[in-house]
Design an enzyme around this catalytic site. Structure first.
Site, PDB file in Angstrom:
ATOM      1  N   SER A 156       0.684  -1.139   0.199  1.00 27.19           N
ATOM      2  CA  SER A 156       0.029  -0.023   0.062  1.00 27.19           C
ATOM      3  C   SER A 156       0.856   1.174   0.074  1.00 27.19           C
ATOM      4  CB  SER A 156      -0.966   0.056   1.125  1.00 27.19           C
ATOM      5  OG  SER A 156      -2.150  -1.272   1.190  1.00 27.19           O
ATOM      6  N   GLU A 227       8.241 -16.368  -2.136  1.00 27.51           N
ATOM      7  CA  GLU A 227       9.680 -15.831  -1.737  1.00 27.51           C
ATOM      8  C   GLU A 227       9.297 -15.206  -0.564  1.00 27.51           C
ATOM      9  OE1 GLU A 227      12.593 -13.976  -0.694  1.00 27.51           O
ATOM     10  OE2 GLU A 227      12.103 -12.872  -2.508  1.00 27.51           O
ATOM     11  N   CYS A 261      15.424  -9.388   1.973  1.00 33.07           N
ATOM     12  CA  CYS A 261      15.294 -10.610   2.159  1.00 33.07           C
ATOM     13  C   CYS A 261      16.705 -11.329   2.272  1.00 33.07           C
ATOM     14  CB  CYS A 261      14.246 -11.471   1.734  1.00 33.07           C
ATOM     15  SG  CYS A 261      14.384 -11.508  -0.074  1.00 33.07           S
TER      16      CYS A 261
END
Length: 450
Positions: A156, A227, A261
């Site tokens: 968002s 993922e 990540c």
């Protein structure tokens, strides 16, 4: 309304009206209708449009990079590089999709038998804010080249980036409706997955988000690719080139203000070189320029939201209360969290056990390579690991012992269009990129002629 707020200034910069359920359904229906024609197009035609997309990205890299920086705080130089990488993945699949998806003849007792790769239909992508262009393009380029349509539910706080991506594909000549941005919140995702025109879903994000999406997809018997998070170890053996390991280690942890990540989050050092490594590493950390993300020499910006900086602060403070030592950094200022190095950590401390999605690295020493492997594997995550050593032959021998989706020797873990990307354990399942990624969302069909 959905708003984009500049995390550096706190200013509301973009606002979007959320779609109603019926509007979302109309968009998905439109995508499905466009797909029926698109799947009949040639790879040559698709490649032409994908190359145009790459050209638009290159031409406007600074403009798009500025939007990325404004929306989520990425330093502008890194934001521009992200856009340029998107052009690379577009070119890669434009040049290789036809080869990857060519029918393969299989010798059997049939007169003729072969495997064909056919598009599935409309694919939903649920994407995060940390690489607002790259995460989308590494999904969209292979998906569209395979003959599918795509709808995007972006984070968002980066809806301007999402709207620009749709504009880019349309400007390049892709049929209107083939790639559409859905301006919706997270609560609306379940209904999208359950829409019978959606054939599969891919998500990049957190473990809870992945679990929720995969659960709904499983109920609907639809494929999902996930993922998810990572807690990558960056292992420096006794014989490593320390200067090179320090240089790479800085980028591995602190680029994108540590919001990645695949960033190196656990720094494992052989006890004999730990002191000399840390001395050089901390010197480099202190030299990193923090400040306005729009200034070209800024390396560390603010985090994408102040709440994310608060989360990192809690992990660090709790670890310190458990006995960890902050060697540098560790003091939050609003949405800014400084590059931080923490030592004397144990396996149970949040900075070592949990994913730290920000500019914090936890340091631990080891005596033997065997111990380093054991520490690295002692994680619920399995996205990637970096191993630094001058003995690459030995590194290749031990590479299979790491429970990871990727092992990078003398390099940081990174995504490359030519290589499959993804993890094991709670880092997810399925693969993106390379020939493996484009085959995630196709019907692998057997054809047999007697």
């Amino acid at each position: 309304m959905i708003h984009s707020i500049n995390p550096y200034t706190g200013e509301k910069i973009y606002s979007f009206t959320a779609l109603t359920t019926s509007e979302v359904d109309e968009k998905i229906e439109f995508a499905d209708q466009v797909f029926k024609d698109w799947k009949q197009t040639s790879f040559t035609h698709r490649a032409e449009l994908m190359h145009k997309t790459a050209h638009i990205l290159k031409q406007n890299a600074e403009k798009y990079g500025r939007v990325i920086s404004e929306e989520m705080g990425k330093p502008i130089t890194q934001a521009i590089a992200e856009v340029e990488k998107c052009a690379w993945v577009c070119e890669y699949y434009a040049d290789n999709a036809a080869t990857f998806l060519a029918s393969e003849t299989i010798e059997t007792d049939a007169q003729k038998s072969f495997v064909s790769y056919e598009p599935l239909g409309v694919i939903l992508a649920v994407m995060p804010w940390n690489y607002p262009f790259w995460q989308v393009f590494r999904f969209a380029a292979p998906t569209l080249m395979a003959g599918n349509a795509a709808v995007l539910k972006h984070a968002s706080n980066v809806m301007k980036s999402a709207s620009l991506i749709q504009e880019i594909f349309e400007e390049a000549g892709f049929p209107k409706g083939l790639f559409q941005n859905l301006i919706i919140g997270s609560k609306a995702v379940e209904n999208v997955i359950r829409n019978n025109k959606i054939k599969a879903v891919t998500l990049t994000g957190s473990k809870p988000a992945g679990s929720a999406v995969a659960s709904v997809a499983a109920e609907e018997i639809k494929k999902a690719v996930l993922e998810l998070g990572g807690n990558n170890a960056f292992i420096v053996l006794e014989d490593a080139n320390i200067d090179e390991a320090v240089k790479v280690g800085i980028n591995a942890r602190y680029q994108n203000t540590g919001q990645s990540c695949i960033a190196a989050k656990r720094l494992l050092l052989h006890e004999k070189i730990a002191d000399s490594f840390l001395e050089k590493y901390i010197t480099e950390v202190k030299a990193l320029k923090s400040g306005n993300p729009l200034e070209k020499d800024t390396y560390i910006g603010v985090m994408a939201r102040e709440s994310l900086a608060e989360d990192i602060e809690k992990q660090v403070d709790k670890s310190v209360a458990m006995g960890a030592t902050v060697l540098v950094g560790g003091k939050r200022e609003g949405a800014y969290y400084p590059p931080t190095v923490i030592s004397n950590v144990t396996d149970e401390m949040p900075v070592f056990k949990e994913e730290t999605f920000g500019p914090v690295i936890a340091v631990k020493t080891f005596k033997t390579t065997e111990e380093a492997i054991e520490i690295s594997n002692n994680s619920e995550f399995g996205l990637g690991v970096s191993l630094f050593t001058e003995n690459t032959d030995e590194a290749l021998k031990i590479a299979p012992r790491f429970n990871e989706g990727a092992v990078f020797i003398n390099e940081l873990v990174k995504s490359d269009p030519r290589l499959p990307f993804g993890g094991v354990k709670t880092s997810g399942f399925g693969r993106e990129l390379s020939s493996f990624g484009i085959k995630e969302f196709v019907n692998i069909k057997t054809v047999y002629v007697k």
